[in-house]
Design an enzyme around this catalytic site. Structure first.
Site: not given
Ligand code: NAD
Ligand code: TYD
Length: 356
Positions: A133-135, A159, A163
């Protein structure tokens, strides 16, 4: 074949569906422990597809991972599995340490043992692609340039710190052991099958159920939004063409303040599915207490992946958000499946903590 971890989650699920939509695609072993964020309904269309082998289990289970690697001999591991929600990491960081750090360590060790015993040709072709992630880069002031791959790591939430730690492990396994790794750092994703705890699906879900749309703080925090299918295509490109040991930032040059994202969703819903009483969904917007340690701004400089690997997003924010809203409107059964008792418990715990 390829081994995907976390393929029942949001991005992993979209990746598996996208990968197998190609008739010539290699088989996928999908290892997912099905936490609250994993959902087999996302993969329902693959039920009769022999190219998809689902295994319920944890990346932390060395015996299981080793058995899967030896049995199926994948040419790549695509590592999506993680605990992924910042707010949950604030309430309870332990699972984040366990899955994101210890789990990734275990996966790296299993991959290293497997890879080091492969025949030379297979050994050379093998890839470990770590999805991050970019975070990890921390937060930006409004005028600062977007994150480049060379930015220092400054994670601010549990989080992001977990990561960041996993990225460092992946890097070290490349430099120390030569494991052929590549890491991707992507901005905020949105699209179909996202669990409605994250901002965009939560707002769509709450809007349709006549609930408050909670905005943390002043709503001026900026995120850089990317449609999930564009992220998945970028990952495929990195798998095919990415250079070993490199990191690639992935983003859509789509910076938006949270309040603007929420207002856009409300305006689109007003036109696609107007409320019966003539009012706008925007009237449900409620400002609530800010998230502790809330990062002000994320922005990705995606020029490296664009120049080196010729990847560019296909969707604009406007086209992607329309597709997303339409998907949620037509997949209410999927939404009801994931918004059960434990989801409602989370929403009430989280938003009572935020108060007004
Ligand atoms: P998500 O929470 O929707 O899904 C995570 C999945 O991992 C779930 O299906 C969960 O059951 C599985 N999981 C959790 N713990 C596990 C374990 N110990 N063994 C096997 N499976 C396990 O997450 P996402 O949003 O799909 O993110 C996927 C990846 O991308 C993550 O690594 C996250 O850090 C990264 N990412 C997410 C975003 C975003 O905006 N969602 C952006 C950049 C990077
Ligand atoms: P989120 O979707 O949780 O992603 P991240 O924290 O990983 O960026 O949140 C996106 C942005 O929205 C973040 O600045 C937090 C804000 N946010 C709210 O303002 N209200 C909400 O209920 C949630 C879940 C997030």
């Amino acid at each position: 074949m390829i081994l995907v971890t976390g393929g029942a989650g949001f991005i992993g699920g979209n990746f598996v569906l996208g990968w197998l939509s190609n008739a010539n695609a290699e088989e996928v072993i999908n290892l997912d422990s099905l936490t609250y964020a994993g959902n087999l309904e996302t993969l329902a269309s693959l039920q009769n597809d022999d190219r998809h082998i689902f295994v319920k289990g944890s990346i932390g289970d060395a015996e299981l991972v080793t058995r899967l690697l030896n049995q199926y001999q994948p040419r790549a591991i695509l590592h999506f599995a993680a605990e992924s929600h910042v707010d949950r990491s604030i309430h309870g960081p332990a699972d984040f340490i366990q899955t994101n750090i210890v789990g990734t360590f275990n996966l790296l060790e299993c991959a290293r043992n497997y890879w080091s015993n492969l025949a030379p040709e297979k050994k050379q072709a093998f890839r470990f692609l770590h999805v991050s992630t970019d975070e990890v880069y921390g937060t930006l002031e409004s005028k600062e340039p977007a994150f480049k791959e060379t930015n220092p790591y400054e994670p601010n939430s549990p989080y992001a710190a977990s990561k960041a730690a996993s990225d460092h492990l992946v890097r070290a396994w490349f430099h120390t052991y030569g494991l052929p790794v590549i890491t991707t750092n992507c901005s905020n994703n949105y699209g179909p099958y996202q669990f409605p705890e994250k901002l965009i699906p939560l707002v769509i879900h709450h809007a349709l159920h006549n609930k408050e749309l909670p905005i943390y703080g002043d709503g001026q925090q900026v995120r850089d939004w990317l449609f999930v299918e564009d992220h998945c295509l970028a990952i495929q490109r990195v798998l095919e063409k990415g250079r070993l040991g490199e990191t690639y930032n992935i983003g859509g040059w789509n910076e938006k303040a949270n309040i603007d994202v929420v207002k856009t969703i409300c305006a689109m819903l007003d036109s696609i599915q107007p409320k019966g009483n003539g009012k706008s969904y925007a009237e449900q917007i409620t400002f609530v207490k800010d998230r502790p340690g809330h990062d002000r701004r994320y922005a990705i400089d995606a020029s490296k992946i664009e120049k080196e690997l010729a990847w560019k997003p296909l969707e604009t924010f406007e086209s992607g958000i329309r597709k997303t809203i339409e998907w949620y409107l037509t997949h209410q059964q999927w939404v009801s499946g994931v918004t059960s008792g434990s989801y409602r418990d989370w929403v009430s715990k989280q938003y009572s903590a935020h108060g007004k």
